[in-house]
Design a protein around this motif. Sequence first.
Motif, PDB file in Angstrom:
ATOM      1  N   VAL A 104       6.783   7.671 -45.829  1.00  0.00           N
ATOM      2  CA  VAL A 104       5.577   8.442 -45.531  1.00  0.00           C
ATOM      3  C   VAL A 104       5.942   9.478 -44.477  1.00  0.00           C
ATOM      4  CG1 VAL A 104       3.216   8.394 -44.661  1.00  0.00           C
ATOM      5  CG2 VAL A 104       4.042   6.516 -46.091  1.00  0.00           C
ATOM      6  N   ASP A 105       5.772  10.740 -44.814  1.00  0.00           N
ATOM      7  CA  ASP A 105       6.093  11.830 -43.898  1.00  0.00           C
ATOM      8  C   ASP A 105       4.876  12.195 -43.055  1.00  0.00           C
ATOM      9  OD1 ASP A 105       8.671  12.079 -44.938  1.00  0.00           O
ATOM     10  OD2 ASP A 105       8.020  13.504 -46.478  1.00  0.00           O
ATOM     11  N   VAL A 106       5.124  12.635 -41.822  1.00  0.00           N
ATOM     12  CA  VAL A 106       4.067  13.114 -40.938  1.00  0.00           C
ATOM     13  C   VAL A 106       4.506  14.453 -40.363  1.00  0.00           C
ATOM     14  CG1 VAL A 106       2.627  12.644 -38.929  1.00  0.00           C
ATOM     15  CG2 VAL A 106       3.420  10.745 -40.358  1.00  0.00           C
ATOM     16  N   VAL A 107       3.668  15.463 -40.545  1.00  0.00           N
ATOM     17  CA  VAL A 107       3.991  16.825 -40.106  1.00  0.00           C
ATOM     18  C   VAL A 107       2.898  17.321 -39.168  1.00  0.00           C
ATOM     19  CG1 VAL A 107       4.357  19.212 -40.834  1.00  0.00           C
ATOM     20  CG2 VAL A 107       5.214  17.328 -42.259  1.00  0.00           C
ATOM     21  N   SER A 108       3.315  17.919 -38.063  1.00  0.00           N
ATOM     22  CA  SER A 108       2.377  18.578 -37.155  1.00  0.00           C
ATOM     23  C   SER A 108       2.263  20.041 -37.548  1.00  0.00           C
ATOM     24  CB  SER A 108       2.858  18.481 -35.701  1.00  0.00           C
ATOM     25  OG  SER A 108       2.722  17.172 -35.203  1.00  0.00           O
ATOM     26  N   LEU A 109       1.064  20.455 -37.911  1.00  0.00           N
ATOM     27  CA  LEU A 109       0.789  21.850 -38.217  1.00  0.00           C
ATOM     28  C   LEU A 109       0.290  22.512 -36.944  1.00  0.00           C
ATOM     29  CD1 LEU A 109       0.580  23.861 -40.691  1.00  0.00           C
ATOM     30  CD2 LEU A 109      -1.869  23.335 -40.650  1.00  0.00           C
ATOM     31  N   GLU A 110       0.929  23.608 -36.538  1.00  0.00           N
ATOM     32  CA  GLU A 110       0.636  24.223 -35.242  1.00  0.00           C
ATOM     33  C   GLU A 110       0.239  25.690 -35.411  1.00  0.00           C
ATOM     34  OE1 GLU A 110       3.776  21.507 -32.639  1.00  0.00           O
ATOM     35  OE2 GLU A 110       4.361  23.521 -33.285  1.00  0.00           O
ATOM     36  N   PRO A 111      -0.996  25.942 -35.816  1.00  0.00           N
ATOM     37  CA  PRO A 111      -1.426  27.336 -35.923  1.00  0.00           C
ATOM     38  C   PRO A 111      -1.627  27.958 -34.549  1.00  0.00           C
ATOM     39  CG  PRO A 111      -2.865  25.822 -37.176  1.00  0.00           C
ATOM     40  CD  PRO A 111      -2.036  25.000 -36.241  1.00  0.00           C
ATOM     41  N   GLY A 112      -1.394  29.267 -34.488  1.00  0.00           N
ATOM     42  CA  GLY A 112      -1.869  30.035 -33.357  1.00  0.00           C
ATOM     43  C   GLY A 112      -3.330  30.358 -33.601  1.00  0.00           C
ATOM     44  N   PRO A 113      -3.855  31.413 -33.019  1.00  0.00           N
ATOM     45  CA  PRO A 113      -5.260  31.757 -33.240  1.00  0.00           C
ATOM     46  C   PRO A 113      -5.551  32.028 -34.719  1.00  0.00           C
ATOM     47  CG  PRO A 113      -4.359  32.971 -31.385  1.00  0.00           C
ATOM     48  CD  PRO A 113      -3.197  32.319 -32.057  1.00  0.00           C
ATOM     49  N   VAL A 114      -6.620  31.437 -35.222  1.00  0.00           N
ATOM     50  CA  VAL A 114      -7.064  31.626 -36.602  1.00  0.00           C
ATOM     51  C   VAL A 114      -8.525  32.060 -36.552  1.00  0.00           C
ATOM     52  CG1 VAL A 114      -7.316  30.593 -38.883  1.00  0.00           C
ATOM     53  CG2 VAL A 114      -5.507  29.772 -37.349  1.00  0.00           C
ATOM     54  N   GLU A 115      -8.843  33.144 -37.222  1.00  0.00           N
ATOM     55  CA  GLU A 115     -10.210  33.676 -37.165  1.00  0.00           C
ATOM     56  C   GLU A 115     -11.133  32.841 -38.054  1.00  0.00           C
ATOM     57  OE1 GLU A 115     -12.553  37.935 -37.267  1.00  0.00           O
ATOM     58  OE2 GLU A 115     -10.682  37.722 -38.394  1.00  0.00           O
ATOM     59  N   THR A 116     -11.903  31.968 -37.408  1.00  0.00           N
ATOM     60  CA  THR A 116     -12.833  31.088 -38.107  1.00  0.00           C
ATOM     61  C   THR A 116     -14.109  30.994 -37.270  1.00  0.00           C
ATOM     62  OG1 THR A 116     -12.078  29.068 -36.988  1.00  0.00           O
ATOM     63  CG2 THR A 116     -10.876  29.729 -38.976  1.00  0.00           C
ATOM     64  N   GLU A 117     -14.927  29.980 -37.568  1.00  0.00           N
ATOM     65  CA  GLU A 117     -16.102  29.714 -36.737  1.00  0.00           C
ATOM     66  C   GLU A 117     -15.727  28.998 -35.435  1.00  0.00           C
ATOM     67  OE1 GLU A 117     -18.938  27.580 -39.047  1.00  0.00           O
ATOM     68  OE2 GLU A 117     -19.164  29.168 -40.549  1.00  0.00           O
ATOM     69  N   PHE A 118     -14.435  28.699 -35.282  1.00  0.00           N
ATOM     70  CA  PHE A 118     -13.935  27.994 -34.102  1.00  0.00           C
ATOM     71  C   PHE A 118     -14.358  28.691 -32.815  1.00  0.00           C
ATOM     72  CE2 PHE A 118     -10.773  27.323 -30.825  1.00  0.00           C
ATOM     73  CZ  PHE A 118     -10.432  25.991 -30.919  1.00  0.00           C
ATOM     74  N   GLY A 119     -14.126  30.007 -32.759  1.00  0.00           N
ATOM     75  CA  GLY A 119     -14.429  30.747 -31.534  1.00  0.00           C
ATOM     76  C   GLY A 119     -15.908  30.785 -31.225  1.00  0.00           C
ATOM     77  N   GLU A 120     -16.714  30.964 -32.264  1.00  0.00           N
ATOM     78  CA  GLU A 120     -18.167  31.006 -32.066  1.00  0.00           C
ATOM     79  C   GLU A 120     -18.679  29.690 -31.500  1.00  0.00           C
ATOM     80  OE1 GLU A 120     -22.193  31.719 -34.771  1.00  0.00           O
ATOM     81  OE2 GLU A 120     -20.217  32.242 -35.559  1.00  0.00           O
ATOM     82  N   ARG A 121     -18.156  28.569 -32.051  1.00  0.00           N
ATOM     83  CA  ARG A 121     -18.591  27.272 -31.540  1.00  0.00           C
ATOM     84  C   ARG A 121     -18.112  27.065 -30.107  1.00  0.00           C
ATOM     85  NH1 ARG A 121     -17.885  21.131 -34.095  1.00  0.00           N
ATOM     86  NH2 ARG A 121     -18.804  20.091 -32.278  1.00  0.00           N
ATOM     87  N   ALA A 122     -16.871  27.484 -29.832  1.00  0.00           N
ATOM     88  CA  ALA A 122     -16.331  27.305 -28.479  1.00  0.00           C
ATOM     89  C   ALA A 122     -17.170  28.064 -27.455  1.00  0.00           C
ATOM     90  CB  ALA A 122     -14.878  27.770 -28.431  1.00  0.00           C
ATOM     91  N   ILE A 123     -17.555  29.292 -27.780  1.00  0.00           N
ATOM     92  CA  ILE A 123     -18.400  30.072 -26.887  1.00  0.00           C
ATOM     93  C   ILE A 123     -19.733  29.356 -26.674  1.00  0.00           C
ATOM     94  CG2 ILE A 123     -19.727  32.209 -26.682  1.00  0.00           C
ATOM     95  CD1 ILE A 123     -16.806  32.617 -26.053  1.00  0.00           C
ATOM     96  N   ASP A 133     -10.144  32.795 -30.946  1.00  0.00           N
ATOM     97  CA  ASP A 133      -9.661  32.860 -32.322  1.00  0.00           C
ATOM     98  C   ASP A 133      -9.384  34.274 -32.814  1.00  0.00           C
ATOM     99  OD1 ASP A 133     -12.352  33.494 -32.281  1.00  0.00           O
ATOM    100  OD2 ASP A 133     -12.788  32.570 -34.207  1.00  0.00           O
ATOM    101  N   ARG A 134      -9.593  35.283 -31.966  1.00  0.00           N
ATOM    102  CA  ARG A 134      -9.275  36.654 -32.353  1.00  0.00           C
ATOM    103  C   ARG A 134      -8.236  37.264 -31.421  1.00  0.00           C
ATOM    104  NH1 ARG A 134     -15.481  38.664 -33.600  1.00  0.00           N
ATOM    105  NH2 ARG A 134     -15.744  37.485 -35.548  1.00  0.00           N
ATOM    106  N   ALA A 135      -7.383  36.409 -30.897  1.00  0.00           N
ATOM    107  CA  ALA A 135      -6.331  36.875 -29.993  1.00  0.00           C
ATOM    108  C   ALA A 135      -5.299  37.696 -30.758  1.00  0.00           C
ATOM    109  CB  ALA A 135      -5.661  35.683 -29.316  1.00  0.00           C
ATOM    110  N   LEU A 136      -4.480  38.399 -30.018  1.00  0.00           N
ATOM    111  CA  LEU A 136      -3.419  39.196 -30.609  1.00  0.00           C
ATOM    112  C   LEU A 136      -2.568  38.334 -31.536  1.00  0.00           C
ATOM    113  CD1 LEU A 136      -1.971  41.975 -30.570  1.00  0.00           C
ATOM    114  CD2 LEU A 136      -0.499  41.039 -28.760  1.00  0.00           C
ATOM    115  N   GLY A 137      -2.359  38.804 -32.765  1.00  0.00           N
ATOM    116  CA  GLY A 137      -1.547  38.051 -33.719  1.00  0.00           C
ATOM    117  C   GLY A 137      -2.308  36.987 -34.476  1.00  0.00           C
ATOM    118  N   HIS A 138      -3.639  37.002 -34.418  1.00  0.00           N
ATOM    119  CA  HIS A 138      -4.392  35.963 -35.125  1.00  0.00           C
ATOM    120  C   HIS A 138      -4.219  36.114 -36.637  1.00  0.00           C
ATOM    121  CE1 HIS A 138      -7.475  39.226 -35.201  1.00  0.00           C
ATOM    122  NE2 HIS A 138      -7.801  38.684 -36.365  1.00  0.00           N
ATOM    123  N   VAL A 139      -4.359  35.007 -37.337  1.00  0.00           N
ATOM    124  CA  VAL A 139      -4.213  34.973 -38.790  1.00  0.00           C
ATOM    125  C   VAL A 139      -5.522  34.510 -39.412  1.00  0.00           C
ATOM    126  CG1 VAL A 139      -1.732  34.540 -38.626  1.00  0.00           C
ATOM    127  CG2 VAL A 139      -3.310  32.610 -38.795  1.00  0.00           C
TER     128      VAL A 139
END
Length: 285
Positions: free
Chosen positions: A177-196, A226-232
């Motif tokens: 069983v493999d386990v992988v850590s996915l490490e995104p940088g900023p991603v433009e989603t509802e994440f930022g709106e909720r954080a604010i 979530d809209r930082a420089l280089g966001h995806v």
Amino acid sequence: MTVACESGDVSPTVLITGCSSGIGHATALAFNERGWEVYATAPDRSSIDDLEEAGCHVAKLDVTDPGDAGVVADRIVDEQGRIDCLFNNAGYGQIGPLEELPTEQLREQFEVNYFGAHRVARAVLPYMREQGSGLIVNTSSVYGRTILMGQGAYASSKWALEALSDTLRVELSDHDVDVVSLEPGPVETEFGERAIGEIDKLERTGAYEWFYTLFDTRRYGRRLIDRALGHVQPEDVAEVVIEIAESEDRPRRRIVGPWKYMVWLGYVLPDGVRDRALELLKRLP
């Protein structure tokens, strides 16, 4: 793992948490297009009706509910006979100076981002061990290995998730069983709106006015979230998850987006240099 849906082939199965929007939603659609049997979940079942219309199986799964994950895992095995992949995606972020953050709010952050991932992993692992294969992808963050003042609660939960992932990977090696850590940088989603939206829950002391400047949406918008420089975009992350799931040589962790250079730089720079660089941010007008 068979991924084609040609005659005689068995489509692999994937369980995805946090599919109401953002990365989870995009990844459910991407897996579905690749011919996987997708079990897309969210705390509010009605929020993923469009995924059902697209051909995904859908279910209610609140990662903070001790019973939900087991019910969904049992259903997948009853219907498909196996669980090939778990994409532990459910999570959210809250911002604020740590002194001003009520401890209960920090506890809620860990309940979703850390304990939730552990809860769902425990539900699927007996089946993966029995079938002798499986993959767990945990959505961590570049903040699982870096920090930014004002985002200590989120970063703390992701650092903990990194330790969980690394430990699970070694413990499960005997069961393929493999386990992988996915490490995104900023991603433009509802994440930022909720954080604010979480700022109103802070207990202001008057000692951290730089925070309220940096995270003032009228001044800097969501440029430090979530809209930082280089966001995806969520679709960019979904492509990487698919690549990991269908690869025979999986990485232990995978950074998504150009912020990988910041993470690498963090390993080279002394802590004092990093701290002084972050201090400069606090002095932005």
